[in-house]
Scaffold this motif. Structure first.
Motif, PDB file in Angstrom:
ATOM      1  N   THR A  41      30.507  43.796  26.360  1.00 42.39           N
ATOM      2  CA  THR A  41      31.665  44.690  26.406  1.00 42.39           C
ATOM      3  C   THR A  41      32.191  44.832  27.824  1.00 42.39           C
ATOM      4  N   VAL A  42      31.281  44.941  28.786  1.00 44.90           N
ATOM      5  CA  VAL A  42      31.686  45.088  30.183  1.00 44.90           C
ATOM      6  C   VAL A  42      32.449  43.856  30.659  1.00 44.90           C
ATOM      7  N   LEU A  43      32.013  42.664  30.225  1.00 47.30           N
ATOM      8  CA  LEU A  43      32.635  41.423  30.681  1.00 47.30           C
ATOM      9  C   LEU A  43      33.895  41.056  29.909  1.00 47.30           C
ATOM     10  N   THR A  44      34.227  41.836  28.883  1.00 47.80           N
ATOM     11  CA  THR A  44      35.491  41.644  28.173  1.00 47.80           C
ATOM     12  C   THR A  44      36.576  42.460  28.871  1.00 47.80           C
ATOM     13  N   ILE A  45      37.650  41.807  29.265  1.00 52.61           N
ATOM     14  CA  ILE A  45      38.703  42.470  30.037  1.00 52.61           C
ATOM     15  C   ILE A  45      39.233  43.690  29.291  1.00 52.61           C
ATOM     16  N   PRO A  46      39.241  44.869  29.933  1.00 53.67           N
ATOM     17  CA  PRO A  46      39.818  46.074  29.300  1.00 53.67           C
ATOM     18  C   PRO A  46      41.340  46.001  29.308  1.00 53.67           C
ATOM     19  N   ALA A  47      41.895  45.298  28.344  1.00 55.74           N
ATOM     20  CA  ALA A  47      43.315  44.952  28.351  1.00 55.74           C
ATOM     21  C   ALA A  47      44.224  46.174  28.391  1.00 55.74           C
ATOM     22  N   THR A  48      43.953  47.143  27.548  1.00 54.79           N
ATOM     23  CA  THR A  48      44.803  48.336  27.498  1.00 54.79           C
ATOM     24  C   THR A  48      44.796  49.062  28.834  1.00 54.79           C
ATOM     25  N   GLY A  49      43.627  49.164  29.445  1.00 56.08           N
ATOM     26  CA  GLY A  49      43.518  49.835  30.732  1.00 56.08           C
ATOM     27  C   GLY A  49      44.311  49.132  31.822  1.00 56.08           C
ATOM     28  N   LEU A  89      41.774  45.457  38.627  1.00 53.21           N
ATOM     29  CA  LEU A  89      42.677  44.393  38.175  1.00 53.21           C
ATOM     30  C   LEU A  89      44.136  44.838  38.222  1.00 53.21           C
ATOM     31  N   ALA A  90      44.402  46.068  37.822  1.00 53.73           N
ATOM     32  CA  ALA A  90      45.783  46.570  37.861  1.00 53.73           C
ATOM     33  C   ALA A  90      46.278  46.652  39.295  1.00 53.73           C
ATOM     34  N   GLY A  91      45.403  47.072  40.217  1.00 53.08           N
ATOM     35  CA  GLY A  91      45.794  47.134  41.624  1.00 53.08           C
ATOM     36  C   GLY A  91      46.098  45.763  42.205  1.00 53.08           C
ATOM     37  N   LEU A  92      45.302  44.765  41.811  1.00 52.71           N
ATOM     38  CA  LEU A  92      45.553  43.404  42.293  1.00 52.71           C
ATOM     39  C   LEU A  92      46.832  42.820  41.711  1.00 52.71           C
ATOM     40  N   ILE A  93      47.066  43.085  40.432  1.00 54.69           N
ATOM     41  CA  ILE A  93      48.280  42.565  39.789  1.00 54.69           C
ATOM     42  C   ILE A  93      49.518  43.222  40.371  1.00 54.69           C
ATOM     43  N   GLN A  94      49.419  44.493  40.726  1.00 51.65           N
ATOM     44  CA  GLN A  94      50.563  45.244  41.215  1.00 51.65           C
ATOM     45  C   GLN A  94      51.182  44.613  42.449  1.00 51.65           C
ATOM     46  N   LYS A  95      50.393  43.909  43.229  1.00 52.60           N
ATOM     47  CA  LYS A  95      50.878  43.317  44.477  1.00 52.60           C
ATOM     48  C   LYS A  95      51.491  41.934  44.271  1.00 52.60           C
ATOM     49  N   ARG A  96      51.417  41.398  43.067  1.00 57.66           N
ATOM     50  CA  ARG A  96      51.957  40.063  42.806  1.00 57.66           C
ATOM     51  C   ARG A  96      53.464  40.122  42.557  1.00 57.66           C
ATOM     52  N   GLY A  97      54.091  38.960  42.534  1.00 53.28           N
ATOM     53  CA  GLY A  97      55.505  38.860  42.207  1.00 53.28           C
ATOM     54  C   GLY A  97      55.752  39.077  40.728  1.00 53.28           C
ATOM     55  N   LYS A  98      57.020  39.127  40.364  1.00 53.48           N
ATOM     56  CA  LYS A  98      57.376  39.454  38.991  1.00 53.48           C
ATOM     57  C   LYS A  98      56.822  38.436  38.001  1.00 53.48           C
ATOM     58  N   ILE A  99      56.952  37.150  38.308  1.00 54.11           N
ATOM     59  CA  ILE A  99      56.488  36.106  37.386  1.00 54.11           C
ATOM     60  C   ILE A  99      54.969  36.127  37.280  1.00 54.11           C
ATOM     61  N   ALA A 100      54.301  36.195  38.436  1.00 51.94           N
ATOM     62  CA  ALA A 100      52.838  36.226  38.431  1.00 51.94           C
ATOM     63  C   ALA A 100      52.316  37.466  37.717  1.00 51.94           C
ATOM     64  N   LYS A 101      52.974  38.610  37.921  1.00 50.68           N
ATOM     65  CA  LYS A 101      52.546  39.849  37.279  1.00 50.68           C
ATOM     66  C   LYS A 101      52.663  39.730  35.757  1.00 50.68           C
ATOM     67  N   THR A 102      53.785  39.174  35.295  1.00 45.07           N
ATOM     68  CA  THR A 102      53.975  39.003  33.853  1.00 45.07           C
ATOM     69  C   THR A 102      52.915  38.083  33.260  1.00 45.07           C
ATOM     70  N   PHE A 103      52.611  36.997  33.982  1.00 49.18           N
ATOM     71  CA  PHE A 103      51.608  36.042  33.493  1.00 49.18           C
ATOM     72  C   PHE A 103      50.234  36.695  33.372  1.00 49.18           C
ATOM     73  N   PHE A 104      49.801  37.397  34.412  1.00 44.87           N
ATOM     74  CA  PHE A 104      48.464  37.994  34.397  1.00 44.87           C
ATOM     75  C   PHE A 104      48.360  39.124  33.372  1.00 44.87           C
TER      76      PHE A 104
END
Length: 313
Positions: free
Chosen positions: A185-193, A111-126
């Protein structure tokens, strides 16, 4: 005559604080004064209870009065009480920990890798959306999953009925319940990570990727040889963090299957709770708590040795 002059010179020399402690106190005295309230709070509400629990683990104690010193009997009883159910709780805890820690790290990386490629607004939202589970009460999350797994009117069995699959007793079948709680637990997004991995990836200089791309490295090679090594310190922190949280899991089991389903839903902290607060076996509960501490410390040491990194950039 020279001896008299030397003694007079010594008297004129101003006194200095004795030793390293005195010099430190003179230099940083006000600093210690300002952190004194926090230090006292930690000592009274954390350090003292921990040390007192350690003492109780060697006593036949009722907490109020001074207990009889019985040595290691509580530690033996920790593994033999109620037919040795604590051993089963250790097995369940290790099973839950291994699966959830691996899943949380992998999901957070993707998820972090996918978010990293987004724009600033999209990254902040996700990032904000994925971080919501971290600010939600763990009890509320557990209640939500309890409703989803309900065998009569839960959403999951309803979805299965749409494809003509018989309902499953997610939280009452001894062969399924541990996997159900682990799955929640697995299906709950690991937010901190997600947040920490995203920050670590953003701090990697782009020149590294540009140089690797010029040398012909593909996306997977750049991910494997640049991204993963340079976020190793963050990975270590998250692995230790998620491991400690998984070993200490309690509220999810307590809320979703409060009465328990045989030995399938017994984890180490539920055993500590039952012995300490339900059966009043305070010495046994304290011994089990320190066994849990030793297990967490041992696993953390192994993780530090395996995942420590000397990479700097």
């Amino acid at each position: 005559m020279s001896d008299i002059s030397l003694s007079r010179a010594e008297k004129r020399t101003p006194s200095r604080p004795s030793g390293a402690f005195g010099r430190t106190l003179k230099k940083h005295g006000w600093s210690y004064f300002f952190i004194l309230p926090s230090m006292l709070t930690f000592a009274i509400f954390t350090l003292f209870p921990i040390l007192w629990a350690l003492v109780i683990s060697f006593q036949d104690s009722d907490i109020v009065t001074t207990g009889k010193w019985i040595g290691l009997k509580n530690y033996v009883s920790a593994f033999t009480t109620e037919g040795g159910i604590f051993l089963k709780s250790i097995e369940n805890t290790l099973y839950y920990t291994v699966i959830t820690v691996i899943a949380n790290i992998l999901i957070a990386l993707v998820l972090a890798g996918l978010i990293q490629k987004r724009g600033k607004i999209a990254k902040t939202f996700f990032l904000a959306a994925f971080y919501l589970p971290a600010v939600s009460s763990s009890v509320i999350v557990a209640i939500t999953w309890k409703w989803i797994f309900n065998s009569e009117y839960g959403m999951l069995n309803y979805l299965l009925s749409l494809v003509h699959i018989a309902p499953i007793r997610w939280l009452s079948d001894p062969n399924v319940v541990l996997n159900s709680i682990t799955l929640s637990t697995v299906l709950t997004i690991p937010a901190t990570g997600v947040v920490l991995f995203n920050a670590a990836m953003a701090s990697i200089p782009p020149e590294f990727y540009e140089a690797a791309q010029i040398d012909g490295a593909g996306p997977i090679q750049r991910w494997w040889y640049i991204t993963l090594p340079l976020i190793k310190s963050t990975t270590l922190y998250l692995v230790v963090l998620y491991t400690i949280a998984s070993f200490q899991v309690f509220e999810k089991f307590f809320v979703m299957v409060k009465s328990g389903v045989g030995t399938s839903t017994q984890v180490m902290v539920t055993q500590i709770y039952e012995n300490g607060f339900q059966q009043s076996r305070y010495g046994v509960a304290s011994a089990q708590a320190f066994i849990l501490f030793l297990m967490i410390a041992s696993v953390a040491v192994v993780q530090f040795r395996m995942l420590r990194s000397d990479v700097e950039y």
